[in-house]
Write a protein that holds these residues in place. Structure first.
Motif, PDB file in Angstrom:
ATOM      1  N   MET A 106      14.541  58.922  15.960  1.00  0.00           N
ATOM      2  CA  MET A 106      14.574  58.264  17.264  1.00  0.00           C
ATOM      3  C   MET A 106      15.458  57.021  17.276  1.00  0.00           C
ATOM      4  N   GLY A 107      15.622  56.380  16.128  1.00  0.00           N
ATOM      5  CA  GLY A 107      16.415  55.155  16.046  1.00  0.00           C
ATOM      6  C   GLY A 107      17.859  55.388  15.651  1.00  0.00           C
ATOM      7  N   ALA A 108      18.316  56.636  15.697  1.00  0.00           N
ATOM      8  CA  ALA A 108      19.672  56.941  15.244  1.00  0.00           C
ATOM      9  C   ALA A 108      20.707  56.176  16.068  1.00  0.00           C
ATOM     10  N   HIS A 139      13.111  62.624  15.880  1.00  0.00           N
ATOM     11  CA  HIS A 139      11.750  62.391  15.409  1.00  0.00           C
ATOM     12  C   HIS A 139      11.347  60.926  15.533  1.00  0.00           C
ATOM     13  N   GLY A 140      10.087  60.718  15.918  1.00  0.00           N
ATOM     14  CA  GLY A 140       9.504  59.390  15.796  1.00  0.00           C
ATOM     15  C   GLY A 140       9.357  59.027  14.330  1.00  0.00           C
ATOM     16  N   PHE A 141       9.153  57.737  14.073  1.00  0.00           N
ATOM     17  CA  PHE A 141       9.024  57.269  12.688  1.00  0.00           C
ATOM     18  C   PHE A 141       7.738  57.835  12.080  1.00  0.00           C
ATOM     19  N   TYR A 142       7.858  58.455  10.911  1.00  0.00           N
ATOM     20  CA  TYR A 142       6.690  59.067  10.276  1.00  0.00           C
ATOM     21  C   TYR A 142       5.582  58.048  10.043  1.00  0.00           C
ATOM     22  N   PRO A 195      13.044  61.110  22.556  1.00  0.00           N
ATOM     23  CA  PRO A 195      12.277  60.717  21.373  1.00  0.00           C
ATOM     24  C   PRO A 195      10.990  61.538  21.277  1.00  0.00           C
ATOM     25  N   LEU A 196      10.778  62.149  20.121  1.00  0.00           N
ATOM     26  CA  LEU A 196       9.569  62.940  19.885  1.00  0.00           C
ATOM     27  C   LEU A 196       8.570  62.018  19.201  1.00  0.00           C
ATOM     28  N   THR A 197       7.706  61.414  19.990  1.00  0.00           N
ATOM     29  CA  THR A 197       6.898  60.299  19.482  1.00  0.00           C
ATOM     30  C   THR A 197       5.437  60.420  19.896  1.00  0.00           C
ATOM     31  N   ALA A 198       4.630  59.623  19.212  1.00  0.00           N
ATOM     32  CA  ALA A 198       3.265  59.383  19.657  1.00  0.00           C
ATOM     33  C   ALA A 198       3.307  58.626  20.984  1.00  0.00           C
ATOM     34  N   ALA A 199       2.137  58.431  21.581  1.00  0.00           N
ATOM     35  CA  ALA A 199       2.091  57.902  22.944  1.00  0.00           C
ATOM     36  C   ALA A 199       2.292  56.396  23.029  1.00  0.00           C
ATOM     37  N   THR A 200       2.076  55.683  21.924  1.00  0.00           N
ATOM     38  CA  THR A 200       2.177  54.229  21.966  1.00  0.00           C
ATOM     39  C   THR A 200       2.994  53.712  20.783  1.00  0.00           C
ATOM     40  N   ALA A 201       3.590  52.545  20.986  1.00  0.00           N
ATOM     41  CA  ALA A 201       4.311  51.849  19.910  1.00  0.00           C
ATOM     42  C   ALA A 201       3.523  50.583  19.580  1.00  0.00           C
ATOM     43  N   ILE A 202       3.315  50.338  18.303  1.00  0.00           N
ATOM     44  CA  ILE A 202       2.482  49.205  17.891  1.00  0.00           C
ATOM     45  C   ILE A 202       3.181  48.401  16.798  1.00  0.00           C
ATOM     46  N   THR A 203       2.738  47.172  16.658  1.00  0.00           N
ATOM     47  CA  THR A 203       3.295  46.266  15.655  1.00  0.00           C
ATOM     48  C   THR A 203       2.420  46.270  14.405  1.00  0.00           C
ATOM     49  N   MET A 204       2.921  45.630  13.369  1.00  0.00           N
ATOM     50  CA  MET A 204       2.140  45.490  12.141  1.00  0.00           C
ATOM     51  C   MET A 204       0.862  44.679  12.383  1.00  0.00           C
ATOM     52  N   PHE A 258      12.748  51.234  17.479  1.00  0.00           N
ATOM     53  CA  PHE A 258      11.690  52.237  17.304  1.00  0.00           C
ATOM     54  C   PHE A 258      10.571  52.079  18.332  1.00  0.00           C
ATOM     55  N   ALA A 259      10.861  51.356  19.408  1.00  0.00           N
ATOM     56  CA  ALA A 259       9.811  51.029  20.381  1.00  0.00           C
ATOM     57  C   ALA A 259       9.632  52.087  21.465  1.00  0.00           C
ATOM     58  N   ALA A 260      10.592  52.985  21.606  1.00  0.00           N
ATOM     59  CA  ALA A 260      10.518  53.965  22.691  1.00  0.00           C
ATOM     60  C   ALA A 260       9.355  54.931  22.485  1.00  0.00           C
ATOM     61  N   THR A 261       8.759  55.340  23.580  1.00  0.00           N
ATOM     62  CA  THR A 261       7.771  56.421  23.564  1.00  0.00           C
ATOM     63  C   THR A 261       8.162  57.411  24.657  1.00  0.00           C
ATOM     64  N   ASP A 262       7.696  58.647  24.520  1.00  0.00           N
ATOM     65  CA  ASP A 262       8.095  59.690  25.463  1.00  0.00           C
ATOM     66  C   ASP A 262       7.031  60.777  25.461  1.00  0.00           C
ATOM     67  N   PRO A 263       6.773  61.422  26.599  1.00  0.00           N
ATOM     68  CA  PRO A 263       5.739  62.458  26.665  1.00  0.00           C
ATOM     69  C   PRO A 263       6.169  63.826  26.151  1.00  0.00           C
ATOM     70  N   THR A 264       7.410  63.971  25.712  1.00  0.00           N
ATOM     71  CA  THR A 264       7.906  65.297  25.332  1.00  0.00           C
ATOM     72  C   THR A 264       7.082  65.934  24.224  1.00  0.00           C
ATOM     73  N   LEU A 265       6.753  65.177  23.184  1.00  0.00           N
ATOM     74  CA  LEU A 265       5.995  65.754  22.077  1.00  0.00           C
ATOM     75  C   LEU A 265       4.619  66.206  22.557  1.00  0.00           C
ATOM     76  N   GLU A 266       3.965  65.417  23.377  1.00  0.00           N
ATOM     77  CA  GLU A 266       2.653  65.822  23.896  1.00  0.00           C
ATOM     78  C   GLU A 266       2.771  67.129  24.691  1.00  0.00           C
ATOM     79  N   THR A 267       3.829  67.273  25.463  1.00  0.00           N
ATOM     80  CA  THR A 267       4.035  68.507  26.222  1.00  0.00           C
ATOM     81  C   THR A 267       4.221  69.699  25.285  1.00  0.00           C
ATOM     82  N   LEU A 268       4.997  69.508  24.228  1.00  0.00           N
ATOM     83  CA  LEU A 268       5.216  70.583  23.262  1.00  0.00           C
ATOM     84  C   LEU A 268       3.924  70.988  22.562  1.00  0.00           C
ATOM     85  N   LEU A 269       3.095  69.995  22.234  1.00  0.00           N
ATOM     86  CA  LEU A 269       1.852  70.253  21.509  1.00  0.00           C
ATOM     87  C   LEU A 269       0.756  70.805  22.412  1.00  0.00           C
TER      88      LEU A 269
END
Length: 285
Positions: A106-108, A139-142, A195-204, A258-269
């Motif tokens: 996703m950060g390419a 891909h979202g960050f593993y 971006p194929l990501t989870a629904a939220t982006a979080i910090t350390m 790496f902050a972006a989120t997107d619903p695409t992965l949820e739709t695929l799953l």
């Protein structure tokens, strides 16, 4: 025929297992360097072929009669990674493959302080210039990478990191399932995916809060200077090139890469992707 490279690795093997739930086994191929390690896949009816990114001629034979090839990015850095990916793209063209799919990030972007993101951008550019139909899977960050980075700190009760930024940590298993869904989709996914990501982006800092709740023990988050963090990791025995790569991740996160989120992965799953809390809970259990 769908060929998956790196099919004995964590991602590649999971993609094949997901394909087996959706597609006839005799139409699935696994390109691997060591066929013995793929005996379990062969027993499930998968066509196991020997292929090595370093051998474009041999890889073209492994890709023979393939309609689609999933190139799982090499576990290398810099020019070596670009060279291996280039070899795989050339092999696919030589074999007459209709579409190449590539596991990007996703950060390419060119010039990213996170070296793998820069090399993913380079491979995406080569795919665009190859004349082949292609799909770059952003891909979202593993989430598993995060666990490797912070595991010792969670045990100590203090998560000490450089300044970061929100990151949409995404479970590898969800990405494998999403990749398989794209491979068998009724439509072609052209160019780069959202971006194929989870629904939220979080910090350390938020991860420390989650870890405290999951473990029942307080985990503090402390921001330390980049150089201090680097020196501590090297002193603990981590190879300096790897430390520099991870430090680049923090710097890219500070830029919002790496902050972006997107619903695409949820739709695929067809369901919500796993959260970082889910991943942490499973790891601790």
């Amino acid at each position: 025929m769908i060929i998956v490279t790196g099919a004995t690795g964590q991602l590649g093997r999971a993609v094949v297992q997901n394909l087996l739930r959706r597609f006839p086994a005799d139409q699935i191929g696994a390109s691997v360097r060591d066929a013995d390690k793929a005996s379990g896949l062969a027993a499930q009816g998968v066509d196991v072929r020997v292929g090595d990114f370093a051998d474009a001629n041999g890889l073209a034979k492994a890709f023979a009669n393939a309609d689609q090839v999933l190139i799982v990015s090499a576990d290398k850095l810099g020019e070596e990674a670009l060279r291996l990916h280039r070899s795989a793209i050339q092999a696919a063209r030589r074999a007459g493959v209709r579409r190449v799919l590539y596991t990007s990030h996703m950060g390419a972007r060119v010039g990213s302080p996170f070296p793998p993101a820069d090399q993913h951008a380079g491979t995406e550019a080569e795919l665009a210039e190859s004349g082949l139909a292609y799909t770059a899977l952003r891909h979202g960050f593993y989430a598993e990478s995060c666990l490797q980075m912070i595991g010792d700190d969670l045990t100590s009760g203090e998560l000490r990191t450089p300044e970061d930024g929100p990151t949409s940590w995404t479970a590898r298993a969800d990405l494998a399932e999403g990749d398989a869904a794209i491979l068998v989709a009724d439509r072609d996914w052209n160019g780069t995916t959202p971006p194929l990501t989870a629904a939220t982006a979080i910090t350390m800092a938020e991860i420390a809060v989650i870890a405290s709740a999951v473990t029942g023990r307080e985990v503090r988050h402390t921001i330390i200077p980049d150089d201090e963090w680097r020196d501590a990791k090297v002193a603990a025995g981590m190879p300096s090139f790897y430390v520099d790569m991870l430090l680049g991740m923090f710097r890219a996160a500070r830029c919002g890469d790496f902050a972006a989120t997107d619903p695409t992965l949820e739709t695929l799953l067809g369901r919500p992707p796993r959260t970082m809390r889910d991943v942490l809970s499973a790891a601790i259990a």
